[in-house]
Design a protein around this motif. Structure first.
Motif, PDB file in Angstrom:
ATOM      1  N   PRO A 218      19.773   1.716  -0.681  1.00  0.00           N
ATOM      2  CA  PRO A 218      20.029   1.879   0.889  1.00  0.00           C
ATOM      3  C   PRO A 218      20.618   2.941   1.207  1.00  0.00           C
ATOM      4  CG  PRO A 218      20.436  -0.312   0.146  1.00  0.00           C
ATOM      5  CD  PRO A 218      20.382   0.453  -1.216  1.00  0.00           C
ATOM      6  N   THR A 219      20.713   3.514   2.370  1.00  0.00           N
ATOM      7  CA  THR A 219      21.364   4.650   2.810  1.00  0.00           C
ATOM      8  C   THR A 219      22.785   4.667   2.377  1.00  0.00           C
ATOM      9  OG1 THR A 219      19.718   4.835   4.702  1.00  0.00           O
ATOM     10  CG2 THR A 219      21.812   6.177   4.826  1.00  0.00           C
ATOM     11  N   GLN A 220      23.254   5.607   1.861  1.00  0.00           N
ATOM     12  CA  GLN A 220      24.555   5.857   1.439  1.00  0.00           C
ATOM     13  C   GLN A 220      25.247   4.895   0.494  1.00  0.00           C
ATOM     14  OE1 GLN A 220      27.113   6.013   4.852  1.00  0.00           O
ATOM     15  NE2 GLN A 220      26.136   8.088   5.547  1.00  0.00           N
ATOM     16  N   ARG A 221      24.335   4.148   0.041  1.00  0.00           N
ATOM     17  CA  ARG A 221      24.773   3.284  -1.319  1.00  0.00           C
ATOM     18  C   ARG A 221      24.993   4.176  -2.289  1.00  0.00           C
ATOM     19  NH1 ARG A 221      22.385  -2.508  -3.456  1.00  0.00           N
ATOM     20  NH2 ARG A 221      23.196  -3.098  -1.479  1.00  0.00           N
ATOM     21  N   ASP A 222      23.874   4.880  -2.757  1.00  0.00           N
ATOM     22  CA  ASP A 222      23.830   5.946  -3.951  1.00  0.00           C
ATOM     23  C   ASP A 222      24.279   5.598  -5.200  1.00  0.00           C
ATOM     24  OD1 ASP A 222      23.429   7.767  -1.915  1.00  0.00           O
ATOM     25  OD2 ASP A 222      25.482   8.366  -1.521  1.00  0.00           O
ATOM     26  N   CYS A 223      23.910   4.224  -5.434  1.00  0.00           N
ATOM     27  CA  CYS A 223      24.078   3.642  -6.682  1.00  0.00           C
ATOM     28  C   CYS A 223      23.476   2.312  -7.208  1.00  0.00           C
ATOM     29  CB  CYS A 223      25.627   3.523  -7.384  1.00  0.00           C
ATOM     30  SG  CYS A 223      26.377   2.308  -6.218  1.00  0.00           S
ATOM     31  N   VAL A 224      23.150   2.133  -8.265  1.00  0.00           N
ATOM     32  CA  VAL A 224      22.674   0.736  -8.788  1.00  0.00           C
ATOM     33  C   VAL A 224      23.660   0.155  -9.828  1.00  0.00           C
ATOM     34  CG1 VAL A 224      20.354   1.055  -7.953  1.00  0.00           C
ATOM     35  CG2 VAL A 224      21.162   1.810 -10.237  1.00  0.00           C
ATOM     36  N   PRO A 225      23.643  -1.058  -9.896  1.00  0.00           N
ATOM     37  CA  PRO A 225      24.529  -1.719 -11.106  1.00  0.00           C
ATOM     38  C   PRO A 225      24.053  -1.252 -12.495  1.00  0.00           C
ATOM     39  CG  PRO A 225      23.960  -3.222  -9.452  1.00  0.00           C
ATOM     40  CD  PRO A 225      23.162  -2.156  -9.271  1.00  0.00           C
ATOM     41  N   PHE A 226      25.033  -0.860 -13.287  1.00  0.00           N
ATOM     42  CA  PHE A 226      24.722  -0.676 -14.685  1.00  0.00           C
ATOM     43  C   PHE A 226      25.470  -1.587 -15.514  1.00  0.00           C
ATOM     44  CE2 PHE A 226      24.807   1.346 -18.928  1.00  0.00           C
ATOM     45  CZ  PHE A 226      23.686   2.051 -18.878  1.00  0.00           C
ATOM     46  N   VAL A 227      24.878  -2.343 -16.102  1.00  0.00           N
ATOM     47  CA  VAL A 227      25.623  -3.743 -16.783  1.00  0.00           C
ATOM     48  C   VAL A 227      25.669  -3.540 -18.397  1.00  0.00           C
ATOM     49  CG1 VAL A 227      25.648  -6.197 -17.289  1.00  0.00           C
ATOM     50  CG2 VAL A 227      25.196  -5.218 -15.060  1.00  0.00           C
ATOM     51  N   PHE A 228      26.944  -3.286 -18.981  1.00  0.00           N
ATOM     52  CA  PHE A 228      27.054  -3.413 -20.533  1.00  0.00           C
ATOM     53  C   PHE A 228      26.723  -4.838 -21.038  1.00  0.00           C
ATOM     54  CE2 PHE A 228      28.739   0.607 -18.899  1.00  0.00           C
ATOM     55  CZ  PHE A 228      28.354   1.404 -19.921  1.00  0.00           C
ATOM     56  N   ASP A 229      25.976  -5.223 -21.722  1.00  0.00           N
ATOM     57  CA  ASP A 229      25.823  -6.527 -22.294  1.00  0.00           C
ATOM     58  C   ASP A 229      25.372  -6.355 -23.760  1.00  0.00           C
ATOM     59  OD1 ASP A 229      24.060  -9.139 -23.033  1.00  0.00           O
ATOM     60  OD2 ASP A 229      25.125  -9.448 -21.124  1.00  0.00           O
ATOM     61  N   ALA A 230      25.701  -7.542 -24.562  1.00  0.00           N
ATOM     62  CA  ALA A 230      25.570  -7.116 -26.037  1.00  0.00           C
ATOM     63  C   ALA A 230      24.129  -7.424 -26.425  1.00  0.00           C
ATOM     64  CB  ALA A 230      26.385  -8.356 -26.777  1.00  0.00           C
ATOM     65  N   GLU A 231      23.144  -8.055 -25.562  1.00  0.00           N
ATOM     66  CA  GLU A 231      21.871  -8.008 -26.058  1.00  0.00           C
ATOM     67  C   GLU A 231      20.969  -6.967 -25.092  1.00  0.00           C
ATOM     68  OE1 GLU A 231      20.492 -12.105 -25.108  1.00  0.00           O
ATOM     69  OE2 GLU A 231      21.913 -12.954 -26.559  1.00  0.00           O
ATOM     70  N   ASP A 232      21.233  -6.912 -24.080  1.00  0.00           N
ATOM     71  CA  ASP A 232      20.378  -6.121 -23.174  1.00  0.00           C
ATOM     72  C   ASP A 232      21.267  -5.034 -22.297  1.00  0.00           C
ATOM     73  OD1 ASP A 232      17.615  -6.870 -23.671  1.00  0.00           O
ATOM     74  OD2 ASP A 232      18.574  -8.696 -22.965  1.00  0.00           O
TER      75      ASP A 232
END
Length: 876
Positions: free
Chosen positions: A573-587
């Motif tokens: 969306p406008t001005q969100r400028d990011c997506v979650p990046f998740v560190f997980d042991a499997e994926d």
């Protein structure tokens, strides 16, 4: 049309589009470098004073060779990725032909370089060698062009009659596994050392009640990730990590100034900043000097700039010709013409979409290159003309010499500029980091305005002005001084510096990430020795995330939440400028809403090997540092506040984010980077990994923004730039219960971090959260009624479910509520901002640390002490 790209429609995968873009952009760069050589070659053919244009053409040709070799390699990789019929073999032949042409081109350039040193003008051809080189080059690119066409959707349809199915799919975001479904998840919010201390106290209490070991997952964000990771790592070997009276807790109290603990650490921090700053300035200097050299020769050769007796003369129509002005604005005119054609055509008839796409493509390309061409060809002479019109003696020639051979005055001016920028950066950070601080005092409001509005733009303006002045002076020198143009030793020095920067460092190593990661590791990640002492885990011990984040025998798994900074309007969306990046042991990887195609997550072990052959980039301390990378030029949802200071932060090396491989790339069924054995495979993997590190281009993307989901690398920063509570990621996993430990520094009684999490969960995953934080509002009272609330999250009803799945939410917030221990009452009396000290303050003493730790323990105890909460949490 916006939002209707091949990526959003699934007609091509993100990797396919990204590979195609990297190839076309590299090819465009090669074409630009080829065009730049054109006036130099004309000057050589004219046969007058040809040494400078001839050798300068060879220098540009050297970069052109690198560009077209890289473009050929990327074309081969693109065709290989598509994997259609046997065209990958043909593409390999084409790329090898281009490489062979490059080798011949280098030999030709070396011979011509010496020829141009003779008294007579040399030719730009070496006879047979040149003809063979050109023939090999043309054949190689024809082969690659045929492969490119044959593997395209259009080519497959024409050559084979094949209608290719959409390669990308879009499915609802599902929980990672059944591990969290129906279980308990604990989240630790962001907030630097404030949150780390508060969350530590809360986790101590939850461990004592057995709730920590009962949880399936603990999610850490930023400062809360420090404690979540420390607790998890120590719990692997110790049943009561960081218990009262334990050696590790005593040691942690001695590390509360973890960023600058001791004189040696302060010295190393200063060196880290200075190292990155020097590298950044060298890169800027090399770029400006190269541009000035080519531009200055061209403007002098065209007689746009010519030396006067005491000043510089500028002529916009040299020799009375309009040729120069037409060249300067020609691309912009073409771009405007494409716009007019579209409008006029659309007025009289319906324009076919293919034609519209072609016109838009031509308009976009000509605009992209037309703007810098016009700025350089018109702006630089215009700037020199204005300088020449200033009253009095401008001292331009002596200033030019001072920049070429810096004097004491030049060094002093440069040092003063650096000091001013550092001061502005500090002022800006103090202003931006004062979260939720509001004041009715005019002085405070004016100071906040100066720090957050004026200072950021002032820093950017100073950097821009300094770069413009240097470019003007260097260009003027190259345009008017023939001896200046032919100082080829400068080219050797610039090339040596660029090569040294590429070999010795990269965009991640010049940032402060490595320093920050080491400080976090040494302060928080400890082990208990057999003799009963606590010591930091050896920093050089690789705590691979795929191994160390796994669930303990009687405990949860560790998940660290960060964000990948992207500005694609198609996907965010406008001005969100990011997506979650998740560190997980499997994926590991990117999680988003339904607009993102599948394939954004990779097997963590495989991803670790791709990120770094030495397995240093995706470790527990690295994840902690990335999740806490609040100080970065790119900051996700808060880019609106930091955008004015982005250039200043990049130049000053105030960068904690990390460039990691895009998980959408190389996402195959089998591991793309499996473990290798043997000397030669290991050497090949090592060299490839070192060469593939992010370079100056990534630093440029930090400084100017516009990171993309399609890029080969993504910039990972603070998880609080998306959701500071970690609640959205917890609910995505569909647990039965979530305990949220919140030490966010949002404005008092506003609970904006909770509000943003509620809205984000609803927007991204369709999860409806029903929670009322009113009991935590202090208002006009001395204290809030309590420091916790209960809520319900209702998930979208899935197929086969009789009723929607629900998750219970228990949130404890760092607020002053109820009667606290006397030491906390005294501390609160001495510190009016408690428990909301600014996140910019990361230097706690033992009293600060203990106050927040004790508050976390007490408020968590007040939550679990309520009989209904206790009964609910103890439900199997």
């Amino acid at each position: 049309m916006l939002g209707e790209s091949q990526g959003t429609k699934g007609e091509a995968t993100i990797e396919q589009i990204g590979r195609r873009r990297t190839f076309t952009r590299t090819l465009q760069l090669a074409i630009v470098l080829l065009v730049v050589q054109w006036p130099m070659r004309n000057a050589v053919q004219a046969g007058i004073d040809c040494e400078v244009p001839g050798r300068l053409s060879l220098l540009v040709d050297a970069t052109f060779i690198m560009a077209y070799v890289y473009a050929a390699y990327r074309a081969y990789k693109y065709v290989r990725f598509l994997n259609r019929q046997s065209w990958r073999t043909v593409a390999a032949i084409g790329s090898w032909l281009v490489i062979a042409a490059a080798v011949l081109d280098v030999i030709e350039d070396l011979k011509l370089w010496s020829d141009f040193g003779a008294t007579t003008c040399a030719d730009l051809s070496t006879g047979l060698l040149t003809n063979v080189m050109i023939a090999t080059f043309v054949v190689g690119w024809i082969v690659l062009a045929v492969c490119y066409f044959a593997t395209s959707r259009f080519g497959q349809r024409k050559l084979y009659g094949a209608e290719l199915a959409s390669p990308a799919t879009f499915t609802p975001s599902q929980q990672d596994s059944s591990r969290d479904n129906g279980k308990l998840i604990i989240t630790c919010s962001g907030g630097g050392i404030r949150s780390a201390s508060f969350c530590l106290g809360a986790l101590q209490h939850l461990r004592e009640l057995g709730l920590y070991d009962k949880a399936s997952t603990v999610i850490g964000v930023s400062g809360g990730g420090y404690t979540a990771a420390a607790f998890h790592v120590l719990r692997r070997a110790v049943p009561d990590p960081f218990a009262q009276g334990s050696p590790e807790l005593a040691r942690l109290r001695r590390q509360t100034r973890y960023l600058l603990q001791g004189g040696r650490t302060i010295f190393l921090a200063g060196l880290s900043v200075l190292f990155g700053l020097v590298v950044n300035l060298l890169l800027i200097g090399i770029t400006l000097r190269a541009i000035a050299w080519v531009l200055g020769w061209f403007l002098g050769n065209q007689h746009v700039i010519s030396p006067g007796f005491t000043d510089i003369h500028v002529s916009w129509r040299p020799g009375g010709s309009w040729h120069f002005l037409a060249l300067s604005v020609g691309l912009l005119v073409i771009s405007a013409a494409m716009f007019l054609i579209e409008k006029i055509w659309d007025r009289w008839a319906r324009m076919p979409d293919p034609v519209r796409k072609v016109l838009n493509a031509i308009s976009g390309i000509t605009l992209r290159y037309g703007v810098p061409v016009a700025l350089l060809l018109l702006g630089v002479p215009g700037g020199l003309y204005l300088i020449g019109q200033l009253p009095g003696d401008t001292g331009l020639p002596s200033a030019l010499l001072a920049l070429v051979d810096p004097t004491k005055q030049g060094v002093a001016s440069f040092s003063a500029l650096v000091v001013v920028l550092i001061g502005l950066g500090r002022s800006v950070w103090n202003g931006l980091a004062a979260e939720g601080k509001e004041s009715s005092k005019l002085r405070d409001r004016l100071l906040a305005f100066a720090r957050t509005k004026l200072a950021p733009w002032a820093g950017t303006a100073i950097i821009g002005a300094a770069a413009i002045i240097v470019l003007l002076r260097w260009t003027g020198g190259y345009a008017t001084d023939k001896g200046f143009r032919s100082d080829w030793g400068v080219a050797v020095i610039l090339g040596a510096i660029a090569l040294a920067i590429k070999v010795l460092t990269d965009a991640n190593r010049t940032s402060l990430h490595s320093f920050y990661r080491e400080r976090l590791s040494r302060a928080f990640l400890v082990e208990r020795k057999p003799n009963g002492s606590a010591a930091a885990i050896d920093y050089y011990k690789r705590l691979r995330y795929s191994d160390w984040a796994k669930p303990n025998e009687a405990g949860p798994q560790l998940v660290i939440a960060g964000v990948a900074n992207v500005e694609d309007a198609d996907f965010v969306p406008t001005q969100r400028d990011c997506v979650p990046f998740v560190f997980d042991a499997e994926d590991i990887g990117i999680i988003g809403d339904r607009s993102l195609p599948d394939g954004g997550r990779r097997r963590t072990a495989d991803y670790e090997r791709e990120a770094d052959v030495l397995l240093r980039e995706v470790t527990v301390p690295a994840a902690m540092a990335m999740s806490g990378a609040a100080v970065s030029p790119l900051t996700g949802r808060v880019n609106g506040r930091t955008r004015p200071v982005r250039l200043l932060l990049a130049v000053l090396n105030a960068r904690l984010g990390v460039w990691l491989p895009n998980p959408y790339w190389n996402n195959n069924v089998d591991d793309t980077f499996p473990p290798v054995t043997g000397f030669f495979p290991n050497v090949s993997r090592y060299i490839g990994s070192i060469i593939d590190k992010p370079g100056p281009y990534r630093l440029l993307r930090e400084a100017i923004g516009s990171p993309s989901m399609y890029d080969r690398r993504i910039y990972v920063t603070d998880g609080g730039h998306y959701d500071n509570l970690g609640l959205v990621e917890a609910l995505r996993r569909k647990p039965a219960q979530v305990i949220v430990i919140d030490a966010s520094n949002d404005a008092e009684d506003r609970f904006s971090a909770l509000a943003e999490a509620i809205a984000t969960a609803r927007m991204d995953h369709g999860i409806q959260i029903d929670v009322d934080p009113k009991p935590m509002i202090r208002g006009a009272k001395a204290r809030a009624d309590r420091a916790w609330v209960y809520g319900i999250a209702t998930h979208p009803q899935a197929a086969g479910e009789e009723k929607p799945y629900k998750t219970e939410i228990f949130m404890v917030k760092a607020v002053m509520a109820g009667h606290l221990d006397w030491d906390l009452e005294v501390y609160a009396g001495r510190h009016p901002d408690f428990p909301r000290s600014p996140t910019s303050d990361q230097f706690y003493d033992e009293w600060d640390f203990e106050a927040y730790r004790s508050l976390g323990y007490s408020l968590a105890e007040s939550l679990t002490g309520h009989h209904r909460v206790r009964d609910r949490l103890n439900t199997p």
